[in-house]
Design a protein around this motif. Sequence first.
Motif, PDB file in Angstrom:
ATOM      1  N   ARG A  68     -10.764  69.469  27.312  1.00 35.50           N
ATOM      2  CA  ARG A  68     -10.884  69.826  25.747  1.00 35.50           C
ATOM      3  C   ARG A  68      -9.644  69.358  25.256  1.00 35.50           C
ATOM      4  O   ARG A  68      -8.546  69.690  25.655  1.00 35.50           O
ATOM      5  N   GLY A  69      -9.930  68.696  24.210  1.00 33.30           N
ATOM      6  CA  GLY A  69      -8.546  68.197  23.394  1.00 33.30           C
ATOM      7  C   GLY A  69      -9.021  67.592  21.978  1.00 33.30           C
ATOM      8  O   GLY A  69      -9.993  68.104  21.348  1.00 33.30           O
ATOM      9  N   GLU A  70      -8.298  66.760  21.466  1.00 32.67           N
ATOM     10  CA  GLU A  70      -8.605  66.180  20.151  1.00 32.67           C
ATOM     11  C   GLU A  70      -7.910  64.555  20.360  1.00 32.67           C
ATOM     12  O   GLU A  70      -6.994  64.302  20.847  1.00 32.67           O
ATOM     13  N   ARG A  71      -8.980  63.880  19.705  1.00 35.88           N
ATOM     14  CA  ARG A  71      -8.398  62.648  19.204  1.00 35.88           C
ATOM     15  C   ARG A  71      -7.801  62.096  17.825  1.00 35.88           C
ATOM     16  O   ARG A  71      -8.664  62.410  16.834  1.00 35.88           O
ATOM     17  N   GLY A  72      -6.800  61.636  17.535  1.00 31.67           N
ATOM     18  CA  GLY A  72      -6.207  61.245  16.491  1.00 31.67           C
ATOM     19  C   GLY A  72      -6.209  60.007  15.982  1.00 31.67           C
ATOM     20  O   GLY A  72      -6.016  58.846  16.922  1.00 31.67           O
ATOM     21  N   THR A  73      -6.695  59.630  14.802  1.00 30.10           N
ATOM     22  CA  THR A  73      -6.962  58.260  14.333  1.00 30.10           C
ATOM     23  C   THR A  73      -5.956  58.012  13.122  1.00 30.10           C
ATOM     24  O   THR A  73      -6.057  58.993  12.234  1.00 30.10           O
ATOM     25  N   ILE A  74      -5.279  56.990  13.083  1.00 30.45           N
ATOM     26  CA  ILE A  74      -4.221  56.910  12.147  1.00 30.45           C
ATOM     27  C   ILE A  74      -4.755  56.068  10.912  1.00 30.45           C
ATOM     28  O   ILE A  74      -5.827  55.265  11.061  1.00 30.45           O
ATOM     29  N   TYR A  75      -4.316  56.577   9.760  1.00 37.04           N
ATOM     30  CA  TYR A  75      -4.929  56.121   8.486  1.00 37.04           C
ATOM     31  C   TYR A  75      -3.968  56.008   7.526  1.00 37.04           C
ATOM     32  O   TYR A  75      -2.830  56.881   7.679  1.00 37.04           O
ATOM     33  N   TYR A  76      -3.953  55.383   6.302  1.00 35.38           N
ATOM     34  CA  TYR A  76      -2.994  55.427   5.506  1.00 35.38           C
ATOM     35  C   TYR A  76      -3.514  55.719   4.064  1.00 35.38           C
ATOM     36  O   TYR A  76      -4.595  55.434   3.609  1.00 35.38           O
ATOM     37  N   GLU A  77      -2.842  56.505   3.288  1.00 39.81           N
ATOM     38  CA  GLU A  77      -3.108  56.689   1.892  1.00 39.81           C
ATOM     39  C   GLU A  77      -2.109  56.034   1.100  1.00 39.81           C
ATOM     40  O   GLU A  77      -0.720  56.062   1.519  1.00 39.81           O
ATOM     41  N   THR A  78      -2.190  55.748  -0.158  1.00 39.61           N
ATOM     42  CA  THR A  78      -1.384  55.160  -1.103  1.00 39.61           C
ATOM     43  C   THR A  78      -0.829  56.315  -2.213  1.00 39.61           C
ATOM     44  O   THR A  78      -1.852  57.097  -2.541  1.00 39.61           O
ATOM     45  N   GLN A  86       1.965  57.276  -5.542  1.00 40.93           N
ATOM     46  CA  GLN A  86       2.870  56.823  -6.534  1.00 40.93           C
ATOM     47  C   GLN A  86       4.038  57.654  -6.471  1.00 40.93           C
ATOM     48  O   GLN A  86       4.135  58.902  -6.523  1.00 40.93           O
ATOM     49  N   VAL A  87       5.175  56.996  -6.048  1.00 32.41           N
ATOM     50  CA  VAL A  87       6.562  57.810  -6.091  1.00 32.41           C
ATOM     51  C   VAL A  87       7.526  57.094  -7.070  1.00 32.41           C
ATOM     52  O   VAL A  87       7.697  55.980  -7.277  1.00 32.41           O
ATOM     53  N   MET A  88       8.628  58.143  -7.469  1.00 32.27           N
ATOM     54  CA  MET A  88       9.653  57.623  -8.495  1.00 32.27           C
ATOM     55  C   MET A  88      10.695  57.381  -7.325  1.00 32.27           C
ATOM     56  O   MET A  88      11.372  57.865  -6.689  1.00 32.27           O
ATOM     57  N   ARG A  89      11.198  55.882  -7.533  1.00 32.26           N
ATOM     58  CA  ARG A  89      12.261  55.543  -6.987  1.00 32.26           C
ATOM     59  C   ARG A  89      13.188  54.587  -8.086  1.00 32.26           C
ATOM     60  O   ARG A  89      12.774  53.468  -8.496  1.00 32.26           O
ATOM     61  N   ASP A  90      14.537  54.964  -8.048  1.00 31.01           N
ATOM     62  CA  ASP A  90      15.482  54.310  -8.851  1.00 31.01           C
ATOM     63  C   ASP A  90      15.045  54.186 -10.312  1.00 31.01           C
ATOM     64  O   ASP A  90      15.017  53.353 -10.870  1.00 31.01           O
ATOM     65  N   GLY A  91      14.398  55.433 -10.643  1.00 31.12           N
ATOM     66  CA  GLY A  91      13.788  55.484 -12.239  1.00 31.12           C
ATOM     67  C   GLY A  91      12.570  54.592 -12.563  1.00 31.12           C
ATOM     68  O   GLY A  91      12.032  54.760 -13.707  1.00 31.12           O
ATOM     69  N   LYS A  92      11.644  54.200 -11.326  1.00 30.29           N
ATOM     70  CA  LYS A  92      10.720  53.228 -11.609  1.00 30.29           C
ATOM     71  C   LYS A  92       9.606  53.976 -10.455  1.00 30.29           C
ATOM     72  O   LYS A  92       9.766  54.507  -9.544  1.00 30.29           O
ATOM     73  N   MET A  93       8.186  54.051 -11.076  1.00 27.77           N
ATOM     74  CA  MET A  93       7.254  54.300 -10.152  1.00 27.77           C
ATOM     75  C   MET A  93       6.775  53.320  -9.377  1.00 27.77           C
ATOM     76  O   MET A  93       6.783  51.964  -9.699  1.00 27.77           O
ATOM     77  N   GLN A  94       6.859  53.556  -8.017  1.00 26.57           N
ATOM     78  CA  GLN A  94       6.383  52.671  -7.008  1.00 26.57           C
ATOM     79  C   GLN A  94       5.172  53.141  -6.223  1.00 26.57           C
ATOM     80  O   GLN A  94       5.042  54.215  -5.866  1.00 26.57           O
ATOM     81  N   THR A  95       4.461  52.148  -5.626  1.00 25.67           N
ATOM     82  CA  THR A  95       3.216  52.326  -4.732  1.00 25.67           C
ATOM     83  C   THR A  95       3.563  52.249  -3.216  1.00 25.67           C
ATOM     84  O   THR A  95       4.405  51.113  -2.850  1.00 25.67           O
ATOM     85  N   VAL A  96       3.423  53.396  -2.525  1.00 24.30           N
ATOM     86  CA  VAL A  96       3.963  53.187  -1.030  1.00 24.30           C
ATOM     87  C   VAL A  96       2.764  53.893  -0.207  1.00 24.30           C
ATOM     88  O   VAL A  96       1.750  54.441  -0.808  1.00 24.30           O
ATOM     89  N   ARG A  97       2.692  53.330   0.901  1.00 25.56           N
ATOM     90  CA  ARG A  97       1.683  53.649   1.979  1.00 25.56           C
ATOM     91  C   ARG A  97       2.092  54.840   2.844  1.00 25.56           C
ATOM     92  O   ARG A  97       3.250  54.734   3.596  1.00 25.56           O
ATOM     93  N   VAL A  98       1.468  55.993   3.140  1.00 26.15           N
ATOM     94  CA  VAL A  98       1.930  56.858   3.865  1.00 26.15           C
ATOM     95  C   VAL A  98       0.934  57.244   4.982  1.00 26.15           C
ATOM     96  O   VAL A  98      -0.287  57.175   4.969  1.00 26.15           O
TER      97      VAL A  98
END
Length: 362
Positions: free
Chosen positions: A169-179, A181-193
């Motif tokens: 018995r166990g678990e299968r992990g599937t990787i996915y990504y979410e986008t 908005q984060v603040m970097r150097d005073g600017k909003m940027q879109t990043v994939r997590v």
Amino acid sequence: MDEEHRFPCENCGADYRYDPARGELICDHCGDVKKIAGPGPWEGGIRELDFRTAMDNLLPLQEMEDLRVTRCPNCGAEVEFDPDSHATECPFCATPVVTDTGTHRQIKPRGVLPFAVNADAARDAMNDWLGRLWFAPNGLQEYARKGRKMQGIYVPYWTYDAQTASGYRGERGTIYYETRQVMRDGKMQTVRVQKIRWRPVSGKVARFFDDVLVLASRSLPKKYTDALQPWDLTRLEPYRPEFLAGFRAEGYQVDLDEGYSEARAIMDRQIERDVKFDIGGDQQRIHRIDTDISAVTFKHVLLPVWLAAYKYRGETYRFVVNGVSGKVQGERPWSAWKIALAVLGGLILAGGIGYAISLGQV
């Protein structure tokens, strides 16, 4: 045991020895050659023995033998001497040993992997290996080259076969990504997590294990003998004492049940890999594995090792050579003055580079 097998020459009465190059018995005195006969039809091939029968002490008497041995006080090797010998040197650690007889019963070997590398080739391989160890003391390198001949030792091993069926018995992990908005150097940027989606799984895997190999000696550090692998066990021959003529054979010190515990650990690691493969996905979690094991069999086999043990300035250095492939392992000696010289040279080099850079900046 550390038993030397001898066979008198049919021509002159001197001892035959097994010649790895020819695969035959040869007399060094008169040159007579004798072929090694194969097993008779009543002997069969390399037969596995039932593990449970052995653990219940129900093996047939013909599968057992009584040995008279003494144990080396330094490394624990079990050494058998000729009746006229009163003292000798342990071949595993070069410690002088005074004989003290004792008798014990053990399981006979069923298979032997004959030597394919002769003593000269083994010595050359060891000397080449030592020559590549720049930090080894020069005195030890020279002593090893001029020292006594290497000794051919058949080292005891267990092999285990088993049929396994495992539910998990166990678990299968599937990787996915979410986008996001984060603040970097005073600017909003879109990043994939990166995220992982887990879902429960269960299943079954099965595997037949053939010849799981376990060292049955304690006379040499296991890390060196393990590093001599791989061994081609398809070349195992049914045990015949002629293969041991001119060599020694050590008795096992790891009992059958202790060896089986190590074999089970090897099997369990493979079963875990099988389960992860069966779960699939990008990542796996295992919560439980239940393994049923059946049809467990074993055999006692002897594998060929060339051995050199040298006493140098009060220390014992041991080197082992795979008697089939010529692969070398051993205890790495260090020369304090060579290390100091290397450190000093590094400091001088670093200082010179720094001085050159400073001049270039002027």
